[in-house]
Scaffold this motif. Structure first.
Motif, short mmCIF file in Angstrom:
data_model
loop_
_atom_site.label_atom_id
_atom_site.label_comp_id
_atom_site.label_asym_id
_atom_site.label_seq_id
_atom_site.Cartn_x
_atom_site.Cartn_y
_atom_site.Cartn_z
N TYR A 27 37.91 35.85 31.19
CA TYR A 27 37.23 34.58 31.44
C TYR A 27 37.60 33.95 32.78
O TYR A 27 37.06 32.90 33.13
CB TYR A 27 37.56 33.59 30.31
CG TYR A 27 36.96 33.98 28.99
CD1 TYR A 27 35.66 33.62 28.65
CD2 TYR A 27 37.69 34.75 28.08
CE1 TYR A 27 35.11 33.98 27.44
CE2 TYR A 27 37.13 35.13 26.86
CZ TYR A 27 35.85 34.75 26.55
OH TYR A 27 35.30 35.12 25.35
N HIS A 28 38.52 34.57 33.51
CA HIS A 28 38.94 33.98 34.79
C HIS A 28 37.81 34.14 35.79
O HIS A 28 37.32 35.24 36.04
CB HIS A 28 40.21 34.66 35.29
CG HIS A 28 41.11 33.74 36.05
ND1 HIS A 28 40.86 32.39 36.19
CD2 HIS A 28 42.27 33.97 36.72
CE1 HIS A 28 41.83 31.83 36.91
NE2 HIS A 28 42.70 32.78 37.24
N ARG A 29 37.38 33.05 36.39
CA ARG A 29 36.23 33.04 37.28
C ARG A 29 36.50 33.82 38.56
O ARG A 29 37.66 33.96 38.99
CB ARG A 29 35.84 31.60 37.64
CG ARG A 29 35.80 30.66 36.47
CD ARG A 29 34.82 31.09 35.41
NE ARG A 29 33.46 30.65 35.69
CZ ARG A 29 32.43 30.91 34.89
NH1 ARG A 29 32.58 31.64 33.82
NH2 ARG A 29 31.22 30.47 35.20
N PRO A 30 35.46 34.32 39.22
CA PRO A 30 35.66 35.10 40.45
C PRO A 30 36.04 34.23 41.62
O PRO A 30 35.76 33.02 41.65
CB PRO A 30 34.28 35.74 40.66
CG PRO A 30 33.32 34.77 40.04
CD PRO A 30 34.04 34.21 38.85
N SER A 31 36.66 34.84 42.61
CA SER A 31 37.02 34.11 43.82
C SER A 31 35.86 34.03 44.80
O SER A 31 35.90 33.25 45.75
CB SER A 31 38.22 34.78 44.50
OG SER A 31 37.92 36.12 44.84
N GLY A 32 34.84 34.87 44.60
CA GLY A 32 33.66 34.87 45.46
C GLY A 32 32.39 34.74 44.64
O GLY A 32 32.40 34.24 43.51
N ASP A 33 31.29 35.21 45.20
CA ASP A 33 30.00 35.11 44.53
C ASP A 33 29.70 36.30 43.62
O ASP A 33 28.84 36.20 42.74
CB ASP A 33 28.87 34.98 45.56
CG ASP A 33 28.96 33.68 46.34
OD1 ASP A 33 29.43 32.68 45.76
OD2 ASP A 33 28.56 33.67 47.53
N LEU A 34 30.35 37.43 43.85
CA LEU A 34 30.08 38.63 43.05
C LEU A 34 31.01 38.66 41.85
O LEU A 34 32.23 38.57 42.00
CB LEU A 34 30.27 39.88 43.91
CG LEU A 34 29.95 41.23 43.23
CD1 LEU A 34 28.49 41.29 42.82
CD2 LEU A 34 30.29 42.39 44.17
N TRP A 35 30.44 38.82 40.66
CA TRP A 35 31.22 38.85 39.43
C TRP A 35 31.63 40.29 39.12
O TRP A 35 30.89 41.22 39.39
CB TRP A 35 30.41 38.29 38.26
CG TRP A 35 30.14 36.83 38.38
CD1 TRP A 35 29.34 36.21 39.29
CD2 TRP A 35 30.68 35.80 37.56
NE1 TRP A 35 29.35 34.85 39.09
CE2 TRP A 35 30.16 34.57 38.03
CE3 TRP A 35 31.55 35.79 36.46
CZ2 TRP A 35 30.48 33.35 37.43
CZ3 TRP A 35 31.86 34.57 35.87
CH2 TRP A 35 31.34 33.37 36.37
N TRP A 36 32.80 40.45 38.49
CA TRP A 36 33.29 41.80 38.25
C TRP A 36 32.38 42.61 37.33
O TRP A 36 32.25 43.83 37.57
CB TRP A 36 34.73 41.77 37.73
CG TRP A 36 34.93 41.22 36.35
CD1 TRP A 36 35.25 39.96 35.99
CD2 TRP A 36 34.82 41.96 35.12
NE1 TRP A 36 35.35 39.84 34.63
CE2 TRP A 36 35.09 41.07 34.07
CE3 TRP A 36 34.53 43.29 34.81
CZ2 TRP A 36 35.07 41.45 32.73
CZ3 TRP A 36 34.51 43.68 33.48
CH2 TRP A 36 34.77 42.77 32.46
N PRO A 37 31.70 42.06 36.29
CA PRO A 37 30.78 42.92 35.54
C PRO A 37 29.63 43.43 36.39
O PRO A 37 29.18 44.57 36.23
CB PRO A 37 30.27 42.01 34.41
CG PRO A 37 31.29 40.92 34.30
CD PRO A 37 31.79 40.71 35.68
N HIS A 38 29.15 42.60 37.31
CA HIS A 38 28.07 43.03 38.21
C HIS A 38 28.58 44.07 39.20
O HIS A 38 27.86 45.02 39.53
CB HIS A 38 27.50 41.82 38.94
CG HIS A 38 26.84 40.83 38.04
ND1 HIS A 38 26.55 39.54 38.43
CD2 HIS A 38 26.44 40.93 36.74
CE1 HIS A 38 25.99 38.90 37.43
NE2 HIS A 38 25.91 39.72 36.40
N ALA A 39 29.80 43.90 39.69
CA ALA A 39 30.38 44.91 40.59
C ALA A 39 30.51 46.24 39.87
O ALA A 39 30.25 47.31 40.45
CB ALA A 39 31.75 44.43 41.09
N ALA A 40 30.92 46.19 38.59
CA ALA A 40 31.03 47.43 37.81
C ALA A 40 29.67 48.12 37.69
O ALA A 40 29.56 49.35 37.82
CB ALA A 40 31.60 47.13 36.43
#
Length: 335
Positions: free
Chosen positions: A204-217
């Motif tokens: 649940y920790h929010r991203p530091s930028g605009d790209l979210w880790w599930p989307h990066a995956a």
């Protein structure tokens, strides 16, 4: 009554220390019930409030889910220690009133009660120190996750950008170079899998930028799935490693936060506007050998993608990426 209080106190302390050890000191791909329950409580409360707020306020509320879950876990441990030692103090003859208990925890009593009070103070100090070590590991795991995401964000910002990322790697290097990138991505997904299971609040920790880790995956796995679908014999060795690591990661994390994905035969999640023919043409023009015709490649691509893309999208919906609503989650479920 003294015996019952002593037994209850020992049991409470055993439960607390078991939770502390399982959360911080035992290196396993699991987490304590305290860690899971506090995350669920913080996430449920935060999500319930955030869904009723404008986007800016929603983001502010969701930012606190992971930190609040950590604080709740520490408070739970400290309250458990306090209860356990209070029961032992009662068994040692300390009167059952607020003044006597206050004197006990202020180390103002002598005899057996005084010894127990010293143990209580030492236990609280150790738990706080262990909790701080846990926070350091939590932050380190978060930094590793975001470091890769931010690096990828320089090349891709949307899920379809995985096609362009793959084409860039094919043009700029050899098969071994592509394999090196796939190995890095596989290691990253394996690290997310392990760290986010051990530290549930990281999900649940929010991203530091605009790209979210599930989307990066999804971006990196789409690149590997395309290679595996179009050129399975040519595909570098870490192609399947990346896909298997990412699939296991996304499926297990989705299960842990209560997401159920229906069985699908086609996944267009994030690629609704993309023509698969154009995708294949871009990759083959960049140097990917076409070992399958477009229809066979499409079937193989979808057979792989349905195992990870819906899970990534549903995780993003649950995390309220871009303030998505419950209706979005239902829509994703029905695809």
């Amino acid at each position: 009554m003294s015996v019952l209080a002593a037994v209850a106190g020992v049991l409470v302390l055993m439960v607390v220390w078991s939770s502390v050890l399982r959360t911080v000191l035992i290196p396993r791909r699991t987490s304590s019930r305290m860690a899971r329950w506090t995350v669920r409580l913080a996430a449920a409360a935060g999500t319930a409030v955030a869904r009723r707020l404008p986007r800016r306020a929603c983001e502010s509320v969701m930012d606190f889910c992971a930190p609040v879950s950590l604080l709740l876990m520490m408070i739970g441990w400290l309250l458990g220690l306090g209860l356990g030692f209070a029961l032992l103090a009662l068994a040692a003859g300390v009167a059952f009133d607020a003044d006597a208990m206050l004197r006990f925890f202020e180390l103002k009593l002598a005899g057996t009660a005084g010894v127990l009070a010293v143990f209580a103070a030492v236990s609280v100090t150790v738990v706080i120190a262990v909790f701080l070590a846990h926070v350091v590991r939590f932050v380190d795991a978060y930094s590793r996750r975001e470091r890769f995401v931010n690096r990828l964000a320089a090349q891709a910002s949307q899920i379809p950008d995985g096609d362009r990322v793959l084409a860039d790697y094919l043009r700029s290097g050899s098969r071994d170079n592509l394999d090196h990138h796939f190995a890095e991505w596989a290691d990253w997904l394996a690290d997310i899998h392990g760290s986010h299971v051990c530290y549930p609040g990281l999900v649940y920790h929010r991203p530091s930028g605009d790209l979210w880790w599930p989307h990066a995956a999804m971006i990196v796995m789409d690149a590997a799935a395309l290679v595996d679908a179009v050129a399975p014999k040519w595909a570098p060795p870490h192609t399947r490693v990346l896909l298997d690591s990412g699939t296991a990661c996304l499926q297990q994390l989705a299960e842990r936060i209560g997401i159920v994905v229906p069985e699908l035969t086609v996944s267009l999640h994030g690629r609704e506007e993309c023509s698969f023919g154009d995708t294949v043409e871009l990759a083959t023009a960049a140097g990917l050998p076409a070992e399958r015709d477009p229809y066979q490649a499409w079937a193989a691509f979808q057979d792989t993608r349905v195992r990870y893309a819906p899970y990534a999208v549903m995780i993003g919906s649950r995390l309220m990426c871009h303030a998505e609503t419950e209706e979005d989650e239902v829509e994703y479920s029905s695809q």
